[in-house]
Design a protein around this motif. Structure first.
Motif, mmCIF file in Angstrom:
data_model
loop_
_atom_site.group_PDB
_atom_site.id
_atom_site.type_symbol
_atom_site.label_atom_id
_atom_site.label_comp_id
_atom_site.label_asym_id
_atom_site.label_seq_id
_atom_site.Cartn_x
_atom_site.Cartn_y
_atom_site.Cartn_z
ATOM 1 N N ASN A 97 4.004 -21.762 52.221
ATOM 2 C CA ASN A 97 3.164 -20.870 51.615
ATOM 3 C C ASN A 97 2.334 -21.264 50.408
ATOM 4 O OD1 ASN A 97 4.529 -18.713 53.291
ATOM 5 N ND2 ASN A 97 6.314 -19.393 52.188
ATOM 6 N N ASP A 98 1.253 -20.474 50.426
ATOM 7 C CA ASP A 98 0.367 -20.683 49.010
ATOM 8 C C ASP A 98 1.048 -20.408 47.796
ATOM 9 O OD1 ASP A 98 -1.632 -21.284 51.083
ATOM 10 O OD2 ASP A 98 -3.004 -19.481 50.508
ATOM 11 N N ILE A 99 1.004 -21.315 46.672
ATOM 12 C CA ILE A 99 1.239 -20.916 45.502
ATOM 13 C C ILE A 99 0.194 -20.007 44.649
ATOM 14 C CG2 ILE A 99 2.010 -21.909 43.359
ATOM 15 C CD1 ILE A 99 2.781 -24.463 44.955
ATOM 16 N N PRO A 100 0.874 -18.967 44.455
ATOM 17 C CA PRO A 100 -0.065 -18.097 43.351
ATOM 18 C C PRO A 100 -0.477 -18.779 41.996
ATOM 19 C CG PRO A 100 1.968 -17.109 43.801
ATOM 20 C CD PRO A 100 1.930 -18.209 44.560
ATOM 21 N N TYR A 101 -1.743 -18.443 41.763
ATOM 22 C CA TYR A 101 -1.965 -19.065 40.352
ATOM 23 C C TYR A 101 -0.998 -18.430 39.374
ATOM 24 C CZ TYR A 101 -6.323 -20.189 42.609
ATOM 25 O OH TYR A 101 -7.053 -20.974 43.204
ATOM 26 N N GLU A 102 -0.496 -17.111 39.584
ATOM 27 C CA GLU A 102 0.337 -16.724 38.530
ATOM 28 C C GLU A 102 1.611 -17.190 38.497
ATOM 29 O OE1 GLU A 102 -1.436 -15.219 41.070
ATOM 30 O OE2 GLU A 102 -2.780 -13.694 40.152
ATOM 31 N N ALA A 103 2.064 -17.982 39.489
ATOM 32 C CA ALA A 103 3.403 -18.476 39.578
ATOM 33 C C ALA A 103 3.299 -19.861 38.313
ATOM 34 C CB ALA A 103 3.681 -19.032 40.998
ATOM 35 N N VAL A 104 2.294 -20.163 38.384
ATOM 36 C CA VAL A 104 2.033 -21.523 37.420
ATOM 37 C C VAL A 104 2.599 -21.146 35.922
ATOM 38 C CG1 VAL A 104 0.606 -23.473 36.274
ATOM 39 C CG2 VAL A 104 0.408 -22.663 38.886
ATOM 40 N N ASP A 105 3.468 -21.876 35.376
ATOM 41 C CA ASP A 105 3.861 -21.668 34.149
ATOM 42 C C ASP A 105 3.412 -22.829 33.060
ATOM 43 O OD1 ASP A 105 6.098 -19.516 34.679
ATOM 44 O OD2 ASP A 105 6.723 -21.175 36.121
ATOM 45 N N MET A 106 2.885 -23.796 33.431
ATOM 46 C CA MET A 106 2.517 -24.841 32.582
ATOM 47 C C MET A 106 1.353 -25.509 33.312
ATOM 48 S SD MET A 106 2.397 -26.798 29.954
ATOM 49 C CE MET A 106 3.878 -27.188 28.907
ATOM 50 N N LEU A 107 0.354 -25.479 32.628
ATOM 51 C CA LEU A 107 -0.924 -26.524 32.939
ATOM 52 C C LEU A 107 -1.042 -27.708 31.991
ATOM 53 C CD1 LEU A 107 -3.996 -24.056 33.263
ATOM 54 C CD2 LEU A 107 -2.853 -25.158 35.353
ATOM 55 N N ILE A 108 -0.961 -29.080 32.492
ATOM 56 C CA ILE A 108 -1.221 -30.155 31.668
ATOM 57 C C ILE A 108 -2.420 -30.615 32.091
ATOM 58 C CG2 ILE A 108 -0.367 -32.352 31.222
ATOM 59 C CD1 ILE A 108 2.422 -31.625 31.916
ATOM 60 N N PHE A 109 -3.402 -30.831 31.456
ATOM 61 C CA PHE A 109 -4.597 -31.506 31.780
ATOM 62 C C PHE A 109 -4.920 -33.048 31.077
ATOM 63 C CE2 PHE A 109 -9.032 -32.249 31.247
ATOM 64 C CZ PHE A 109 -9.619 -31.916 32.568
ATOM 65 N N VAL A 110 -5.314 -33.825 31.995
ATOM 66 C CA VAL A 110 -5.376 -35.250 31.511
ATOM 67 C C VAL A 110 -6.716 -35.566 31.735
ATOM 68 C CG1 VAL A 110 -4.671 -37.701 31.947
ATOM 69 C CG2 VAL A 110 -3.040 -35.689 31.940
ATOM 70 N N SER A 111 -7.406 -36.366 30.715
ATOM 71 C CA SER A 111 -8.651 -36.653 30.773
ATOM 72 C C SER A 111 -9.117 -37.765 29.625
ATOM 73 C CB SER A 111 -9.938 -35.820 30.941
ATOM 74 O OG SER A 111 -11.055 -36.311 31.302
ATOM 75 N N SER A 112 -10.021 -38.727 29.931
ATOM 76 C CA SER A 112 -10.416 -39.508 28.739
ATOM 77 C C SER A 112 -11.808 -39.650 28.590
ATOM 78 C CB SER A 112 -9.606 -41.088 28.801
ATOM 79 O OG SER A 112 -8.217 -40.860 28.751
ATOM 80 N N THR A 113 -12.432 -39.028 29.670
ATOM 81 C CA THR A 113 -13.921 -39.475 29.556
ATOM 82 C C THR A 113 -14.650 -38.424 29.227
ATOM 83 O OG1 THR A 113 -13.999 -38.795 32.074
ATOM 84 C CG2 THR A 113 -13.549 -41.038 31.627
ATOM 85 N N GLY A 114 -14.458 -37.495 28.562
ATOM 86 C CA GLY A 114 -15.183 -36.528 27.909
ATOM 87 C C GLY A 114 -14.529 -35.664 26.736
ATOM 88 N N ILE A 115 -15.222 -35.062 25.942
ATOM 89 C CA ILE A 115 -14.465 -34.158 24.995
ATOM 90 C C ILE A 115 -14.878 -32.837 25.080
ATOM 91 C CG2 ILE A 115 -14.703 -33.920 22.113
ATOM 92 C CD1 ILE A 115 -15.545 -36.911 22.032
#
Length: 181
Positions: A97-115
């Motif tokens: 089943n799809d995961i609803p956006y509302e079910a996400v408790d933590m967003l981890i965002f990784v990047s090194s190529t922009g500010i």
């Protein structure tokens, strides 16, 4: 126990063969022949057939100040991240089943190529219906190890909150950081 439940990817807009990239590098750098041959050997040894870029080939032959590169990073990184997230949360190859956006408790965002300020995961929160109390963790400047470190942080967070869901987003726009000089 931490489990990877789904994966979503988004390829960059342009794709070039390894040989085409070698031609671009050869045209861009004014190195002596011996030094150029040593540099181009790296491409042959990498065992990569194709490379993806956020910009077309012509872009590399033009000058771009950091402000333009970063503005383009913000646009491309946000667009690519959103497409990858949408795929991840709906990919029936991995999910029953799809995961609803509302079910996400933590967003981890990784990047090194922009500010980005506000950070990209904050911008992502404004583009999709995540809950307002969703936790956010931006990780910047970790280079090639960023994805692995992001997985480690996600695993640690899930271990501490076993009934929660974490979404890890890694995006790099390396072609935008390329410098000829």
């Amino acid at each position: 126990m931490t489990v990877i439940g789904s994966v979503g990817t988004q390829h960059a807009r342009y794709s070039y063969s390894q040989e085409a990239v070698k031609d671009i590098v050869n045209a861009l750098f004014d190195y002596p022949e011996r030094k150029m041959q040593r540099l181009l050997q790296v491409f042959d040894s990498a065992l990569i057939n194709e490379r993806q870029f956020s910009v077309n080939e012509q872009w590399f032959y033009e000058e771009h100040p950091f402000s333009d590169r970063n503005r383009l990073y913000l646009t491309c990184a946000l667009e690519d991240s959103l497409k990858a997230i949408d795929t991840c949360l709906t990919d029936q190859q991995f999910l029953h089943n799809d995961i609803p956006y509302e079910a996400v408790d933590m967003l981890i965002f990784v990047s090194s190529t922009g500010i980005a300020t506000p950070s990209l995961e904050a911008r992502i929160m404004n583009k999709r219906p995540f809950r307002p109390d969703t936790k956010r963790m931006p990780l910047w400047g970790l280079g090639c190890a960023g994805g692995a470190i992001g997985l480690s942080h996600a695993s640690d967070w899930i271990s501490a909150h076993p009934d929660k869901t974490c979404l890890l987003i890694c995006t790099e726009q390396c072609s935008l950081t390329f410098q000829k000089k």
